[in-house]
Design a protein around this motif. Structure first.
Motif, PDB file in Angstrom:
ATOM      1  N   VAL A 177       9.098   0.543  -1.133  1.00  0.00           N
ATOM      2  CA  VAL A 177       9.179   0.967  -2.528  1.00  0.00           C
ATOM      3  C   VAL A 177       9.306   2.485  -2.493  1.00  0.00           C
ATOM      4  CG1 VAL A 177       7.988   1.093  -4.756  1.00  0.00           C
ATOM      5  CG2 VAL A 177       7.689  -0.929  -3.297  1.00  0.00           C
ATOM      6  N   THR A 178      10.390   3.003  -3.037  1.00  0.00           N
ATOM      7  CA  THR A 178      10.574   4.456  -3.033  1.00  0.00           C
ATOM      8  C   THR A 178       9.643   5.120  -4.050  1.00  0.00           C
ATOM      9  OG1 THR A 178      12.342   4.133  -4.626  1.00  0.00           O
ATOM     10  CG2 THR A 178      12.988   4.325  -2.289  1.00  0.00           C
ATOM     11  N   ALA A 212      10.311  11.263   2.838  1.00  0.00           N
ATOM     12  CA  ALA A 212      10.790   9.904   3.160  1.00  0.00           C
ATOM     13  C   ALA A 212      11.220   9.846   4.625  1.00  0.00           C
ATOM     14  CB  ALA A 212      11.951   9.518   2.244  1.00  0.00           C
ATOM     15  N   GLU A 213      11.865  10.922   5.066  1.00  0.00           N
ATOM     16  CA  GLU A 213      12.351  10.962   6.435  1.00  0.00           C
ATOM     17  C   GLU A 213      11.190  10.932   7.434  1.00  0.00           C
ATOM     18  OE1 GLU A 213      15.902  13.280   6.436  1.00  0.00           O
ATOM     19  OE2 GLU A 213      15.344  14.079   8.411  1.00  0.00           O
ATOM     20  N   ALA A 214      10.151  11.716   7.146  1.00  0.00           N
ATOM     21  CA  ALA A 214       8.997  11.769   8.056  1.00  0.00           C
ATOM     22  C   ALA A 214       8.363  10.388   8.178  1.00  0.00           C
ATOM     23  CB  ALA A 214       7.979  12.783   7.550  1.00  0.00           C
ATOM     24  N   VAL A 215       8.225   9.684   7.066  1.00  0.00           N
ATOM     25  CA  VAL A 215       7.567   8.375   7.092  1.00  0.00           C
ATOM     26  C   VAL A 215       8.492   7.325   7.717  1.00  0.00           C
ATOM     27  CG1 VAL A 215       6.492   6.566   5.707  1.00  0.00           C
ATOM     28  CG2 VAL A 215       6.172   8.964   5.067  1.00  0.00           C
ATOM     29  N   THR A 249       4.834   1.794  -0.231  1.00  0.00           N
ATOM     30  CA  THR A 249       5.293   2.635  -1.332  1.00  0.00           C
ATOM     31  C   THR A 249       5.264   4.083  -0.859  1.00  0.00           C
ATOM     32  OG1 THR A 249       4.176   1.139  -2.868  1.00  0.00           O
ATOM     33  CG2 THR A 249       4.918   3.245  -3.757  1.00  0.00           C
ATOM     34  N   LEU A 250       6.348   4.802  -1.076  1.00  0.00           N
ATOM     35  CA  LEU A 250       6.370   6.216  -0.680  1.00  0.00           C
ATOM     36  C   LEU A 250       5.667   7.095  -1.713  1.00  0.00           C
ATOM     37  CD1 LEU A 250       9.990   6.527   0.773  1.00  0.00           C
ATOM     38  CD2 LEU A 250       7.827   6.671   2.044  1.00  0.00           C
ATOM     39  N   ASN A 251       6.056   6.937  -2.990  1.00  0.00           N
ATOM     40  CA  ASN A 251       5.404   7.779  -3.998  1.00  0.00           C
ATOM     41  C   ASN A 251       4.635   6.947  -5.014  1.00  0.00           C
ATOM     42  OD1 ASN A 251       4.599   9.779  -5.827  1.00  0.00           O
ATOM     43  ND2 ASN A 251       6.535   9.648  -6.957  1.00  0.00           N
ATOM     44  N   HIS A 252       3.332   6.864  -4.790  1.00  0.00           N
ATOM     45  CA  HIS A 252       2.482   6.272  -5.824  1.00  0.00           C
ATOM     46  C   HIS A 252       1.661   7.411  -6.434  1.00  0.00           C
ATOM     47  CE1 HIS A 252       1.028   2.132  -7.243  1.00  0.00           C
ATOM     48  NE2 HIS A 252       0.458   3.015  -8.038  1.00  0.00           N
ATOM     49  N   TYR A 259       0.867  -1.175   0.000  1.00  0.00           N
ATOM     50  CA  TYR A 259       0.000   0.000   0.000  1.00  0.00           C
ATOM     51  C   TYR A 259       0.901   1.220   0.000  1.00  0.00           C
ATOM     52  CZ  TYR A 259       1.145  -0.599   4.960  1.00  0.00           C
ATOM     53  OH  TYR A 259       1.825  -0.794   6.143  1.00  0.00           O
ATOM     54  N   SER A 260       0.322   2.378  -0.285  1.00  0.00           N
ATOM     55  CA  SER A 260       1.177   3.555  -0.299  1.00  0.00           C
ATOM     56  C   SER A 260       0.708   4.575   0.716  1.00  0.00           C
ATOM     57  CB  SER A 260       1.254   4.171  -1.705  1.00  0.00           C
ATOM     58  OG  SER A 260       0.097   4.921  -2.005  1.00  0.00           O
ATOM     59  N   ILE A 261       1.636   5.443   1.073  1.00  0.00           N
ATOM     60  CA  ILE A 261       1.340   6.531   2.003  1.00  0.00           C
ATOM     61  C   ILE A 261       0.918   7.739   1.173  1.00  0.00           C
ATOM     62  CG2 ILE A 261       2.358   8.032   3.794  1.00  0.00           C
ATOM     63  CD1 ILE A 261       2.537   5.170   4.713  1.00  0.00           C
ATOM     64  N   GLY A 262      -0.138   8.406   1.583  1.00  0.00           N
ATOM     65  CA  GLY A 262      -0.546   9.627   0.881  1.00  0.00           C
ATOM     66  C   GLY A 262       0.465  10.733   1.172  1.00  0.00           C
TER      67      GLY A 262
END
Ligand code: FCB
Length: 448
Positions: free
Chosen positions: A159-160, A144-147, A115-118, A75-78
């Motif tokens: 997944v970057t 990326a750092e915050a997540v 996934t960081l950037n979807h 899944y990805s982070i918004g």
């Protein structure tokens, strides 16, 4: 079955395609919110404001994952939930949400893959033209750092970037996806910054022991339409454009020269935004490679024209071949070939099928069930194709089906259905399709 111990079967989604709730917990606008407002941008005029309502119904998603017996869930982070203004202020309510969700998966023994950037970049970053501006790289590192600070202590698979080529092609060259830019030169810049973004995000993740960084590429094997030398060259060229332009820099070879020349010729200028040191900032940081595989490309030679920057064109397979409802050829053997080729060209890179699936419009019949025979077959045949590659030595760690449920399919809106679960968008009801049931059985039979 030769699947190695620890091989993971699962499914994938992305935040913007399933979550809805675009205006809660301080979320900022993403480029897809703005794009969806453009007349005609989304087929059917829909947007992602409700989708599968997963942000609200996340417990139901966890229950569904458990019911299907999935071993992994991607899944990805918004992005615009976490950094509503693009930079600076971090919205902790969003991180709290993803932490709850991740912990719920871990509690039931499901391996999370994040996934960081979807594709849902904060709209605020369009002040520097999104990925066209090099500022995007620093902004992505901040995100990326915050997540990672919140979740990398418990999540191994990261997944970057999802599909750099598709971001560049549809988002910046053809303008068919957000942010709707149509400029070849800008798309080449965007692709480069997306890859640099992978590099910085991987560096951030590697500060957390055990976190594994990978990039998910949309890979399309390119076959010549005939044995003619010029068609063979067209297939090779197209492979450079679609596949090697991303594989080579990520996996330590630098950008491929043939494609570099095509770009310089097509743009009439040097690619001087690719600076000394950039190759090193992209390469050597992938612990694994994510593969999104849907179909192949059959290529023929073509003359360069003002509309066609490269000397090739997609002609597709000849004759009557199996196709999904969106006409993509179903060709599982190409997946086996792709995995073996990657195994040879980029040795020592563990691979993971991060997406595979098909568009089939089946809906519930009189018995209330969804008999999606073609998806059931597609799934089985692609798992067998992965098995054949593993058998021949390819290091594949898992298979994720796209998608857990029908969802917002970007510019095509809600028409294409790709889920193991049917979603009734009027009522929100979810019905596990026959493909979902048979996948659950496949997983039960092969669980270690
Ligand atoms: C891929 C995307 C994914 C989904 C599938 C069908 O290109 O990564 O979000 O749209 O295609």
């Amino acid at each position: 079955m030769p699947f190695p111990d620890g091989f993971l079967f699962g499914a994938a989604t992305s935040s913007h395609q399933v979550e809805g709730s675009l205006d809660v917990d301080g979320r900022g606008e993403s480029v897809w919110d703005a794009f969806a407002r453009l007349p005609g941008a989304i087929e059917g005029g829909g947007d992602a404001s409700v989708a599968c309502d997963s942000y609200r119904l996340w417990r139901d998603d966890v229950a569904l994952i458990e019911e299907l017996g999935l071993q992994a869930y991607r899944y990805s982070i918004g992005w615009s939930r976490v950094l509503p203004d693009g930079r600076g202020r971090v919205e902790t309510r969003a991180l709290d949400h993803y932490e709850r969700f991740t912990d719920a998966l871990l509690d039931i023994g499901v391996t999370p893959m994040i996934t960081l950037n979807h594709w849902d970049m904060p709209q605020a970053l369009m002040s520097h033209e999104g990925w066209v501006g090099r500022e995007s790289v620093g902004a992505f590192a901040e995100y990326a750092e915050a997540v990672a600070d919140r979740l990398a202590d418990r999540v191994e698979w990261w997944v970057t970037q999802n599909e750099p080529w598709i971001i560049a092609l549809l988002g910046y060259h053809l303008g068919l996806h957000a942010p709707g830019v149509a400029d070849l030169g800008k798309s080449v810049r965007a692709a480069h910054h997306v890859l640099l973004g992978h590099g910085v995000a991987a560096d951030v993740l590697h500060r957390h022991p055990g976190a594994k960084a990978g990039c998910a590429l949309s890979l399309f094997p390119c076959d010549p339409a005939s044995d003619a030398a010029e068609d063979v060259a067209a297939a090779r060229g197209s492979d450079g454009y679609v596949n090697r332009w991303f594989l080579d820099p990520l996996l330590a070879k630098g950008y491929p020269e043939d494609m570099w020349e095509h770009y310089e010729r097509a743009l009439g200028e040097p690619l001087d935004f690719i600076r000394a040191g950039d190759a090193d900032a992209i390469a050597g940081r992938s612990d694994w490679l994510g593969i999104n595989y849907y179909t192949r490309r059959v290529m023929a030679h073509a003359e360069v024209t003002p509309q066609r920057p490269f000397p090739w064109r997609v002609v597709g397979p000849r004759g009557d071949v199996p196709r999904t409802d969106e006409s993509w050829e179903v060709v599982p053997s190409s997946l086996t070939g792709l995995l073996l080729r990657l195994h040879e060209d980029y040795p020592d890179t563990p691979m993971f099928i991060t997406e595979n699936g098909g568009i089939y419009g089946d809906s519930p019949t009189h018995d209330g069930r969804v008999h999606d025979v073609r998806r059931t077959d597609l799934l089985r045949d692609h798992v067998l194709a992965v098995e054949a590659a593993v058998d021949a030595g390819a290091d594949v760690r898992g298979y994720l089906h796209w998608s857990l449920m029908d969802n917002f399919e970007w510019a095509m809106g809600y028409r294409p259905r790709m889920g193991l679960t049917y979603v009734d968008y009027r009522t929100g009801e979810r019905i596990v399709k026959d493909s979902g049931r048979s996948y659950a059985e496949l997983i039960r039979n092969h669980a270690h």
